[in-house]
Motif scaffolding. Structure first.
Motif, PDB file in Angstrom:
ATOM      1  N   MET A   1       0.856  -1.185   0.000  1.00 22.79           N
ATOM      2  CA  MET A   1       0.000   0.000   0.000  1.00 22.79           C
ATOM      3  C   MET A   1       0.893   1.236   0.000  1.00 22.79           C
ATOM      4  N   SER A   2       0.525   2.257  -0.743  1.00 22.85           N
ATOM      5  CA  SER A   2       1.313   3.471  -0.833  1.00 22.85           C
ATOM      6  C   SER A   2       1.298   4.224   0.490  1.00 22.85           C
ATOM      7  N   SER A   3       2.316   5.082   0.675  1.00 17.23           N
ATOM      8  CA  SER A   3       2.426   5.831   1.923  1.00 17.23           C
ATOM      9  C   SER A   3       1.277   6.816   2.086  1.00 17.23           C
ATOM     10  N   THR A   4       0.857   7.412   0.964  1.00 22.45           N
ATOM     11  CA  THR A   4      -0.247   8.382   1.020  1.00 22.45           C
ATOM     12  C   THR A   4      -1.543   7.735   1.467  1.00 22.45           C
ATOM     13  N   ALA A   5      -1.826   6.556   0.875  1.00 21.40           N
ATOM     14  CA  ALA A   5      -3.057   5.847   1.227  1.00 21.40           C
ATOM     15  C   ALA A   5      -3.039   5.422   2.681  1.00 21.40           C
ATOM     16  N   LYS A   6      -1.858   4.992   3.159  1.00 19.78           N
ATOM     17  CA  LYS A   6      -1.750   4.551   4.551  1.00 19.78           C
ATOM     18  C   LYS A   6      -2.004   5.706   5.511  1.00 19.78           C
ATOM     19  N   LYS A   7      -1.422   6.869   5.214  1.00 18.24           N
ATOM     20  CA  LYS A   7      -1.612   8.008   6.105  1.00 18.24           C
ATOM     21  C   LYS A   7      -3.060   8.452   6.123  1.00 18.24           C
ATOM     22  N   ARG A   8      -3.708   8.422   4.949  1.00 17.15           N
ATOM     23  CA  ARG A   8      -5.098   8.833   4.877  1.00 17.15           C
ATOM     24  C   ARG A   8      -5.976   7.893   5.688  1.00 17.15           C
ATOM     25  N   LYS A   9      -5.715   6.571   5.580  1.00 18.32           N
ATOM     26  CA  LYS A   9      -6.512   5.606   6.330  1.00 18.32           C
ATOM     27  C   LYS A   9      -6.240   5.718   7.825  1.00 18.32           C
ATOM     28  N   SER A  10      -4.971   5.904   8.188  1.00 18.69           N
ATOM     29  CA  SER A  10      -4.624   6.005   9.595  1.00 18.69           C
ATOM     30  C   SER A  10      -5.277   7.220  10.235  1.00 18.69           C
ATOM     31  N   ASP A  40     -16.894   5.692   4.464  1.00 24.30           N
ATOM     32  CA  ASP A  40     -16.895   6.353   3.173  1.00 24.30           C
ATOM     33  C   ASP A  40     -16.344   5.457   2.079  1.00 24.30           C
ATOM     34  N   SER A  41     -16.317   4.150   2.338  1.00 24.88           N
ATOM     35  CA  SER A  41     -15.833   3.221   1.328  1.00 24.88           C
ATOM     36  C   SER A  41     -16.858   3.085   0.229  1.00 24.88           C
ATOM     37  N   ASP A  42     -16.414   2.477  -0.852  1.00 25.64           N
ATOM     38  CA  ASP A  42     -17.285   2.303  -2.006  1.00 25.64           C
ATOM     39  C   ASP A  42     -18.454   1.412  -1.654  1.00 25.64           C
ATOM     40  N   VAL A  43     -19.573   1.631  -2.314  1.00 30.27           N
ATOM     41  CA  VAL A  43     -20.753   0.796  -2.108  1.00 30.27           C
ATOM     42  C   VAL A  43     -20.500  -0.554  -2.739  1.00 30.27           C
ATOM     43  N   GLU A  44     -20.713  -1.605  -1.952  1.00 31.73           N
ATOM     44  CA  GLU A  44     -20.480  -2.948  -2.453  1.00 31.73           C
ATOM     45  C   GLU A  44     -21.770  -3.735  -2.411  1.00 31.73           C
ATOM     46  N   SER A  45     -21.742  -4.905  -3.022  1.00 25.65           N
ATOM     47  CA  SER A  45     -22.949  -5.721  -3.126  1.00 25.65           C
ATOM     48  C   SER A  45     -23.431  -6.156  -1.764  1.00 25.65           C
ATOM     49  N   GLU A  46     -24.746  -6.101  -1.546  1.00 25.02           N
ATOM     50  CA  GLU A  46     -25.334  -6.542  -0.296  1.00 25.02           C
ATOM     51  C   GLU A  46     -25.667  -8.017  -0.326  1.00 25.02           C
ATOM     52  N   GLU A  47     -25.621  -8.654  -1.494  1.00 22.01           N
ATOM     53  CA  GLU A  47     -25.922 -10.079  -1.577  1.00 22.01           C
ATOM     54  C   GLU A  47     -24.646 -10.837  -1.271  1.00 22.01           C
ATOM     55  N   TYR A  80     -11.451  -2.854   0.592  1.00 16.21           N
ATOM     56  CA  TYR A  80     -10.351  -3.759   0.260  1.00 16.21           C
ATOM     57  C   TYR A  80     -10.091  -3.798  -1.240  1.00 16.21           C
ATOM     58  N   ARG A  81     -11.081  -3.487  -2.034  1.00  8.09           N
ATOM     59  CA  ARG A  81     -10.878  -3.471  -3.481  1.00  8.09           C
ATOM     60  C   ARG A  81      -9.816  -2.436  -3.868  1.00  8.09           C
ATOM     61  N   LYS A  82      -9.821  -1.304  -3.157  1.00 10.47           N
ATOM     62  CA  LYS A  82      -8.804  -0.288  -3.413  1.00 10.47           C
ATOM     63  C   LYS A  82      -7.460  -0.702  -2.817  1.00 10.47           C
ATOM     64  N   VAL A  83      -7.506  -1.364  -1.648  1.00 10.04           N
ATOM     65  CA  VAL A  83      -6.264  -1.844  -1.037  1.00 10.04           C
ATOM     66  C   VAL A  83      -5.591  -2.864  -1.946  1.00 10.04           C
ATOM     67  N   LEU A  84      -6.390  -3.700  -2.574  1.00  9.23           N
ATOM     68  CA  LEU A  84      -5.858  -4.733  -3.456  1.00  9.23           C
ATOM     69  C   LEU A  84      -5.092  -4.124  -4.619  1.00  9.23           C
ATOM     70  N   ASP A  85      -5.531  -2.982  -5.092  1.00  7.85           N
ATOM     71  CA  ASP A  85      -4.856  -2.326  -6.214  1.00  7.85           C
ATOM     72  C   ASP A  85      -3.513  -1.738  -5.824  1.00  7.85           C
ATOM     73  N   THR A  86      -3.296  -1.542  -4.524  1.00  7.68           N
ATOM     74  CA  THR A  86      -2.036  -0.938  -4.082  1.00  7.68           C
ATOM     75  C   THR A  86      -0.937  -1.972  -3.863  1.00  7.68           C
ATOM     76  N   TYR A  87      -1.277  -3.267  -3.865  1.00  9.52           N
ATOM     77  CA  TYR A  87      -0.253  -4.293  -3.675  1.00  9.52           C
ATOM     78  C   TYR A  87       0.734  -4.265  -4.840  1.00  9.52           C
ATOM     79  N   GLY A  88       2.020  -4.382  -4.525  1.00 10.04           N
ATOM     80  CA  GLY A  88       3.045  -4.348  -5.549  1.00 10.04           C
ATOM     81  C   GLY A  88       3.809  -5.656  -5.649  1.00 10.04           C
TER      82      GLY A  88
END
Length: 570
Positions: A1-10, A40-47, A80-88
């Motif tokens: 995860m990028s440093s910017t994303a981590k600071k924002r989440k923290s 404020d996470s993205d809306v995900e499926s309720e099913e 987590y969908r956004k977190v998954l995109d930050t994996y390197g």
């Protein structure tokens, strides 16, 4: 995860909690007064977790939604969908920017979770109204059978679905009706012969199917996947076992060993396992032994997010990658607020502080035993201390508890969902008193003992369903494990909704075997043969001419076994 994303989440998490210290230097994490609890996470499926599959259409007609309660606590500000995109690809740590600050004491967790059943009432009623065979076929589905039938036809044998069902029925019958040799099921000796199997399929036809059966086509070959020969049916099975979603909040990740002594690059050796040699599988299970996900361990360099162009986390610890692989679907389909009620347990092979902090940051709490060399701090405890003596520390930046207790030797646990208090109790034998005594243990240890073991329970049920029919092909044991796991899951589901009388895997296996063997068109009930005096020629001498001592009691004719079978087959 990028440093910017981590600071924002923290910053998001810290702004929504307040930290209070008491006289014992313990901290309590509480929601702040102005915290609304919304993410404020993205809306995900309720099913949640309902697979789109033809075999389970009946359970999807009413658009089933899981019922979740509103929970307070730390809710991540990013999905987590956004977190998954930050994996390197070259990422060595899941939380590279996290700094650990270990202090003595404990991070008090007052809302220690329990095991909640999230299966809606209408789904429970449908399971209760379904037969054991129907439940078995939810997992060992028609789609899975069609893949095996198509692959076998490509291998030169025109197998049908009905013949495959009879073949599977024979294998299941052998699980609770063992013989020293598979030929004994067709023996002429009454003490060895198994009449239901002998009447369902001839020995030659059974041997031919066993020789020709395959689980993949040549076109499915993949040089990057060592398990490609079973990958397609395995993926269908993985989709089937998720058909009811993640309907229990207590989950555990562990390894399973499938006994196999043949030759394959997938074979592993684990010294302390009951089955030391075999194929290793990773598994995610509920505490009652219901299998929710599984995969084959294909070697050290395996990438859990396999992609030729975009590999991820290839340098992270294997245990961390496995846990993320097993819970990835859970993290993707369950919203962060609903994810908070789930909790995960695993043993010291997987546990590390980096993994538990990462799971907490994405909304999933976990507990696991840990090896001392995985943490850069130590809990000093005298090895001569009384059993039950403990020392605890916690990380101020994450609330991660690190607790060491004296048992027969010092044992350590990391947890983000349990602390020392309130204490739990365990019953252990005392050599001094020569009887069992009740000991107080930190809550994190009793919590771990309570909810860890679902994978071992599932593996134990499958081991009780072993068949004496074996093969030198490694794909055979995977095929058998799919059958065993389907029987086990069907049994657990039936017991989950039935409160009057519990059944065992043997009862389910008998019901499925009886149903599948009844599909046979090879029925010799009306015509039986007996030993005739002297040697007689087959009545079909013009085309056969074999000598035989068999006499058909119905037709009063002498026939060889081949002609007898051909004449009286329906």
């Amino acid at each position: 995860m990028s440093s910017t994303a981590k600071k924002r989440k923290s910053s998001r998490i810290k702004s929504n909690v307040c930290v209070e210290e008491d006289e014992n230097s313990r901290i309590i994490i509480l929601p702040s007064a102005d915290y609304s609890g919304e993410s404020d996470s993205d809306v995900e499926s309720e099913e949640v977790g309902v697979a789109d599959h033809a075999a389970i259409t009946d359970f999807q007609d009413e658009n089933v939604l899981h019922e979740y309660s509103e929970l307070s606590g730390d809710v991540p500000g990013i999905s987590y969908r956004k977190v998954l995109d930050t994996y390197g690809e070259n990422q060595e740590k899941l939380e590279p920017d996290h700094e650990y600050e270990w202090v003595d004491g404990e991070c008090v967790i007052n809302d220690t979770p329990d095991n909640a059943l999230l299966l809606p009432t209408n789904v429970q009623n449908k399971i209760r109204d379904s037969s054991l065979v129907d439940l078995f076929q939810l997992f060992f589905s028609l789609e899975l059978k069609e893949v095996i039938v198509d692959a076998t036809r490509e291998n030169g044998y025109d197998l049908t679905i009905e013949e495959l069902d009879v073949f599977v029925g024979i294998l299941i019958t052998s699980m609770f009706n063992g013989r020293k040799s598979q030929k004994d099921y067709w023996s002429r000796l009454p003490l060895l012969r198994c009449e239901p199997i002998a009447a369902a399929m001839s020995r030659n036809k059974y041997s031919t199917i066993k020789e020709k059966i395959k689980m993949s086509k040549d076109s499915d070959g993949n040089s990057n996947d060592r398990a490609w020969r079973v990958r397609k049916p395995l993926e269908i099975f993985r989709k089937n076992i998720k058909c009811f979603g993640y309907f229990s909040t207590a989950l555990s990740v562990d390894e399973m060993m499938i006994k196999f002594y043949g030759r394959t690059v997938l074979k592993q050796y684990i010294q302390n396992k009951l089955d030391r040699f075999g194929i290793k599988m990773w598994a995610l299970c509920m505490v009652n032994g219901f299998l929710l996900d599984c995969d084959i361990y294909c070697g050290k360099g395996t990438n859990i997010y396999a992609s030729e162009t975009n590999p991820k986390l290839s340098k992270c610890a294997l245990g961390s990658r496995v846990v993320l692989q097993m819970v990835q679907n859970l993290l993707l389909i369950v919203t962060p607020r609903k994810l908070y009620q789930y909790h995960l347990t695993f043993d010291n092979f997987f546990t590390g502080p980096d993994l538990l902090v990462h799971l907490k940051n994405i909304g999933l709490r976990a507990t696991g035993t840990v090896r001392s060399n995985r943490i850069k701090t130590t809990n000093e405890i005298d090895k001569k201390s009384k059993r039950g003596t403990f020392v605890s520390k916690y990380d101020k930046n994450s609330g991660l508890n690190y607790i060491t207790v004296m048992y027969s030797k010092p044992l350590s646990v990391l947890s983000t969902c349990a602390s020392v208090r309130p204490f739990g109790t365990v019953r252990r034998y005392s050599k001094e008193q020569k009887k069992k005594e009740t000991l107080e243990f930190p809550r994190a240890f009793t919590f771990y003992n309570q909810y860890m073991g679902g994978v071992d329970l599932h593996d134990s049920h499958c081991s009780n369903l072993r068949s004496p029919i074996r093969s030198k092909k490694w794909t055979w044991v995977i095929f058998m494990r799919l059958i065993q796991s389907s029987i086990t899951n069907a049994t657990v589901l039936e017991n989950l909704v039935t409160h009057d009388k519990k059944i065992g895997t043997k009862d389910t296996a008998q019901a499925v075997a009886e149903s599948y063997l009844a599909k046979s068109s090879y029925n010799l009930e009306r015509h039986r043969y007996e030993t005739a005096p002297g040697k007689k020629y087959c009545t079909n001498s013009k085309s056969c001419g074999k000598r035989t001592t068999k006499k058909c009691t119905e037709c009063n004719t002498y026939q060889c076994l081949s002609c007898f079978t051909a004449k009286h087959k329906k």
